[in-house]
Design a protein around this motif. Structure first.
Motif, PDB file in Angstrom:
ATOM      1  N   THR A  28      -9.528  16.722  71.011  1.00 12.80           N
ATOM      2  CA  THR A  28      -9.004  18.065  70.730  1.00 12.80           C
ATOM      3  C   THR A  28      -9.989  18.847  69.868  1.00 12.80           C
ATOM      4  OG1 THR A  28      -6.746  17.190  70.900  1.00 12.80           O
ATOM      5  CG2 THR A  28      -7.000  19.347  69.873  1.00 12.80           C
ATOM      6  N   LYS A  29     -10.584  18.196  68.864  1.00 10.65           N
ATOM      7  CA  LYS A  29     -11.588  18.868  68.031  1.00 10.65           C
ATOM      8  C   LYS A  29     -12.834  19.201  68.859  1.00 10.65           C
ATOM      9  CE  LYS A  29     -11.480  19.867  64.068  1.00 10.65           C
ATOM     10  NZ  LYS A  29     -10.968  21.136  63.447  1.00 10.65           N
ATOM     11  N   ASN A  30     -13.253  18.317  69.730  1.00  6.71           N
ATOM     12  CA  ASN A  30     -14.393  18.587  70.607  1.00  6.71           C
ATOM     13  C   ASN A  30     -14.126  19.861  71.413  1.00  6.71           C
ATOM     14  OD1 ASN A  30     -16.652  18.425  72.351  1.00  6.71           O
ATOM     15  ND2 ASN A  30     -15.562  17.069  73.728  1.00  6.71           N
ATOM     16  N   TYR A  31     -12.947  19.949  71.983  1.00  5.75           N
ATOM     17  CA  TYR A  31     -12.606  21.128  72.777  1.00  5.75           C
ATOM     18  C   TYR A  31     -12.501  22.372  71.886  1.00  5.75           C
ATOM     19  CZ  TYR A  31     -11.499  17.921  76.650  1.00  5.75           C
ATOM     20  OH  TYR A  31     -11.550  16.976  77.648  1.00  5.75           O
ATOM     21  N   HIS A  32     -11.972  22.209  70.703  1.00  6.20           N
ATOM     22  CA  HIS A  32     -11.899  23.309  69.735  1.00  6.20           C
ATOM     23  C   HIS A  32     -13.310  23.862  69.459  1.00  6.20           C
ATOM     24  CE1 HIS A  32     -11.227  25.322  65.840  1.00  6.20           C
ATOM     25  NE2 HIS A  32     -12.124  24.503  65.323  1.00  6.20           N
ATOM     26  N   TRP A  33     -14.264  22.978  69.264  1.00 11.67           N
ATOM     27  CA  TRP A  33     -15.628  23.389  68.941  1.00 11.67           C
ATOM     28  C   TRP A  33     -16.352  24.002  70.139  1.00 11.67           C
ATOM     29  CZ3 TRP A  33     -16.044  17.916  66.646  1.00 11.67           C
ATOM     30  CH2 TRP A  33     -15.568  17.909  65.328  1.00 11.67           C
ATOM     31  N   HIS A  34     -15.977  23.585  71.356  1.00  7.80           N
ATOM     32  CA  HIS A  34     -16.767  23.964  72.525  1.00  7.80           C
ATOM     33  C   HIS A  34     -16.061  24.884  73.516  1.00  7.80           C
ATOM     34  CE1 HIS A  34     -18.933  20.346  71.061  1.00  7.80           C
ATOM     35  NE2 HIS A  34     -19.955  21.140  71.306  1.00  7.80           N
ATOM     36  N   VAL A  35     -14.834  25.266  73.255  1.00  3.80           N
ATOM     37  CA  VAL A  35     -14.137  26.148  74.198  1.00  3.80           C
ATOM     38  C   VAL A  35     -14.868  27.485  74.278  1.00  3.80           C
ATOM     39  CG1 VAL A  35     -12.471  27.123  72.523  1.00  3.80           C
ATOM     40  CG2 VAL A  35     -11.868  26.957  74.953  1.00  3.80           C
ATOM     41  N   ALA A  36     -14.883  28.060  75.476  1.00  6.56           N
ATOM     42  CA  ALA A  36     -15.529  29.356  75.702  1.00  6.56           C
ATOM     43  C   ALA A  36     -14.747  30.091  76.783  1.00  6.56           C
ATOM     44  CB  ALA A  36     -16.986  29.159  76.132  1.00  6.56           C
ATOM     45  N   GLY A  37     -14.980  31.364  76.871  1.00  8.87           N
ATOM     46  CA  GLY A  37     -14.363  32.143  77.933  1.00  8.87           C
ATOM     47  C   GLY A  37     -13.371  33.154  77.409  1.00  8.87           C
ATOM     48  N   PRO A  38     -12.642  33.774  78.355  1.00 10.57           N
ATOM     49  CA  PRO A  38     -11.765  34.893  77.983  1.00 10.57           C
ATOM     50  C   PRO A  38     -10.613  34.506  77.047  1.00 10.57           C
ATOM     51  CG  PRO A  38     -11.494  34.340  80.306  1.00 10.57           C
ATOM     52  CD  PRO A  38     -12.647  33.527  79.785  1.00 10.57           C
ATOM     53  N   HIS A  39     -10.268  33.252  77.007  1.00 13.51           N
ATOM     54  CA  HIS A  39      -9.160  32.805  76.138  1.00 13.51           C
ATOM     55  C   HIS A  39      -9.680  32.067  74.905  1.00 13.51           C
ATOM     56  CE1 HIS A  39      -6.438  34.012  79.280  1.00 13.51           C
ATOM     57  NE2 HIS A  39      -7.130  33.273  80.129  1.00 13.51           N
ATOM     58  N   PHE A  40     -10.950  32.317  74.582  1.00 11.26           N
ATOM     59  CA  PHE A  40     -11.584  31.585  73.490  1.00 11.26           C
ATOM     60  C   PHE A  40     -10.743  31.577  72.216  1.00 11.26           C
ATOM     61  CE2 PHE A  40     -13.886  31.993  69.491  1.00 11.26           C
ATOM     62  CZ  PHE A  40     -14.427  30.718  69.400  1.00 11.26           C
ATOM     63  N   ARG A  41     -10.397  32.736  71.712  1.00 14.30           N
ATOM     64  CA  ARG A  41      -9.734  32.803  70.402  1.00 14.30           C
ATOM     65  C   ARG A  41      -8.411  32.054  70.396  1.00 14.30           C
ATOM     66  NH1 ARG A  41      -9.335  34.528  65.456  1.00 14.30           N
ATOM     67  NH2 ARG A  41      -7.510  35.572  64.642  1.00 14.30           N
ATOM     68  N   SER A  42      -7.563  32.303  71.375  1.00 17.55           N
ATOM     69  CA  SER A  42      -6.248  31.662  71.379  1.00 17.55           C
ATOM     70  C   SER A  42      -6.368  30.141  71.556  1.00 17.55           C
ATOM     71  CB  SER A  42      -5.338  32.274  72.445  1.00 17.55           C
ATOM     72  OG  SER A  42      -5.881  32.099  73.727  1.00 17.55           O
ATOM     73  N   LEU A  43      -7.273  29.698  72.421  1.00 18.61           N
ATOM     74  CA  LEU A  43      -7.433  28.250  72.622  1.00 18.61           C
ATOM     75  C   LEU A  43      -8.118  27.598  71.425  1.00 18.61           C
ATOM     76  CD1 LEU A  43      -8.359  28.048  76.402  1.00 18.61           C
ATOM     77  CD2 LEU A  43      -6.164  27.531  75.305  1.00 18.61           C
ATOM     78  N   HIS A  44      -9.099  28.264  70.860  1.00 18.14           N
ATOM     79  CA  HIS A  44      -9.780  27.752  69.671  1.00 18.14           C
ATOM     80  C   HIS A  44      -8.759  27.499  68.559  1.00 18.14           C
ATOM     81  CE1 HIS A  44     -13.209  27.295  66.939  1.00 18.14           C
ATOM     82  NE2 HIS A  44     -12.583  28.102  66.081  1.00 18.14           N
ATOM     83  N   LEU A  45      -7.866  28.448  68.349  1.00 12.46           N
ATOM     84  CA  LEU A  45      -6.844  28.308  67.311  1.00 12.46           C
ATOM     85  C   LEU A  45      -5.796  27.258  67.677  1.00 12.46           C
ATOM     86  CD1 LEU A  45      -6.366  32.079  66.406  1.00 12.46           C
ATOM     87  CD2 LEU A  45      -7.577  30.334  65.058  1.00 12.46           C
ATOM     88  N   LEU A  46      -5.354  27.244  68.935  1.00 13.66           N
ATOM     89  CA  LEU A  46      -4.362  26.251  69.374  1.00 13.66           C
ATOM     90  C   LEU A  46      -4.916  24.839  69.245  1.00 13.66           C
ATOM     91  CD1 LEU A  46      -1.625  25.500  70.668  1.00 13.66           C
ATOM     92  CD2 LEU A  46      -2.754  25.757  72.892  1.00 13.66           C
ATOM     93  N   PHE A  47      -6.138  24.619  69.714  1.00 10.44           N
ATOM     94  CA  PHE A  47      -6.731  23.285  69.635  1.00 10.44           C
ATOM     95  C   PHE A  47      -6.874  22.837  68.188  1.00 10.44           C
ATOM     96  CE2 PHE A  47      -9.204  23.950  73.901  1.00 10.44           C
ATOM     97  CZ  PHE A  47      -8.025  23.858  74.611  1.00 10.44           C
ATOM     98  N   ASP A  48      -7.245  23.743  67.303  1.00 13.74           N
ATOM     99  CA  ASP A  48      -7.369  23.381  65.901  1.00 13.74           C
ATOM    100  C   ASP A  48      -6.016  23.025  65.299  1.00 13.74           C
ATOM    101  OD1 ASP A  48      -9.081  22.968  63.643  1.00 13.74           O
ATOM    102  OD2 ASP A  48      -8.300  24.818  62.778  1.00 13.74           O
ATOM    103  N   GLU A  49      -5.000  23.807  65.623  1.00 11.36           N
ATOM    104  CA  GLU A  49      -3.645  23.534  65.138  1.00 11.36           C
ATOM    105  C   GLU A  49      -3.168  22.163  65.615  1.00 11.36           C
ATOM    106  OE1 GLU A  49       0.409  25.282  66.810  1.00 11.36           O
ATOM    107  OE2 GLU A  49      -0.692  26.777  65.617  1.00 11.36           O
ATOM    108  N   GLN A  50      -3.400  21.871  66.888  1.00 14.35           N
ATOM    109  CA  GLN A  50      -2.956  20.584  67.429  1.00 14.35           C
ATOM    110  C   GLN A  50      -3.748  19.433  66.829  1.00 14.35           C
ATOM    111  OE1 GLN A  50      -2.496  20.551  71.706  1.00 14.35           O
ATOM    112  NE2 GLN A  50      -0.793  21.981  71.595  1.00 14.35           N
ATOM    113  N   ALA A  51      -5.051  19.616  66.649  1.00 15.73           N
ATOM    114  CA  ALA A  51      -5.870  18.560  66.050  1.00 15.73           C
ATOM    115  C   ALA A  51      -5.411  18.248  64.630  1.00 15.73           C
ATOM    116  CB  ALA A  51      -7.343  18.971  66.059  1.00 15.73           C
ATOM    117  N   THR A  52      -5.092  19.276  63.882  1.00 14.80           N
ATOM    118  CA  THR A  52      -4.614  19.087  62.510  1.00 14.80           C
ATOM    119  C   THR A  52      -3.327  18.270  62.495  1.00 14.80           C
ATOM    120  OG1 THR A  52      -5.677  21.132  61.789  1.00 14.80           O
ATOM    121  CG2 THR A  52      -3.871  20.305  60.416  1.00 14.80           C
ATOM    122  N   GLU A  53      -2.419  18.575  63.417  1.00 19.01           N
ATOM    123  CA  GLU A  53      -1.167  17.822  63.503  1.00 19.01           C
ATOM    124  C   GLU A  53      -1.434  16.364  63.854  1.00 19.01           C
ATOM    125  OE1 GLU A  53       2.102  17.963  66.812  1.00 19.01           O
ATOM    126  OE2 GLU A  53       2.619  19.469  65.285  1.00 19.01           O
TER     127      GLU A  53
END
Length: 151
Positions: A28-53
């Motif tokens: 999840t952190k890997n994807y948080h660090w490397h996500v790109a594209g039109p949904h970058f911000r929302s996915l970056h934040l979601l992945f970080d939230e899930q990784a923290t949990e």
């Protein structure tokens, strides 16, 4: 009265679950660090939230093993040996493929949690049984959020 074998089986299943949590956390952190594209911000934040949990639960699971008299994971190698989830070393991956992979891994985690709950029942460990219900709900919620992105 449950025997030592039931407690050993519970600790083994908890260590497997712990390895799965660490693996899913890192993915999840890997994807948080490397996500790109039109949904970058929302996915970056979601992945970080899930990784923290996910990371927040690792200590709780490890302490269940210790409270039950067992030894827990000690290294990256022990995590790799015990996990049932597939690692993903790629940094370039379509964002929706990331979402799909994390959804599938959270659903696999639900199965692993249910196996822990069964082992806890066999060992007479009602505290772990109750925690497993909470962990299941959390994993199902993560999977739901991810599934809705795929709709």
């Amino acid at each position: 009265m449950p025997g030592d074998n039931a407690k050993k089986a519970l600790n083994d299943s908890l260590n497997g679950l712990l390895a799965d949590y660490f693996t899913l956390y890192m993915k999840t952190k890997n994807y948080h660090w490397h996500v790109a594209g039109p949904h970058f911000r929302s996915l970056h934040l979601l992945f970080d939230e899930q990784a923290t949990e996910l990371f927040g639960l690792t200590d709780i699971i490890a302490e269940r093993v210790r409270k039950n008299g067992g030894d827990t994971l000690t290294s990256i190698a022990s995590i790799a040996d015990k996990t049932s989830l597939k690692d993903d070393k790629r940094s370039k991956l379509d964002a929706m493929d990331m979402v799909k992979a994390l959804h599938d891994d959270n659903m696999a985690l639900v199965k692993a949690i249910r196996a822990v709950k069964d082992a806890a029942t066999e060992a007479g460990d009602n505290a772990t049984e109750g925690m497993a219900d909470d962990w299941t709900d959390q994993a199902e919620t993560r999977a739901w959020f991810l599934r809705e992105l795929l709709a």
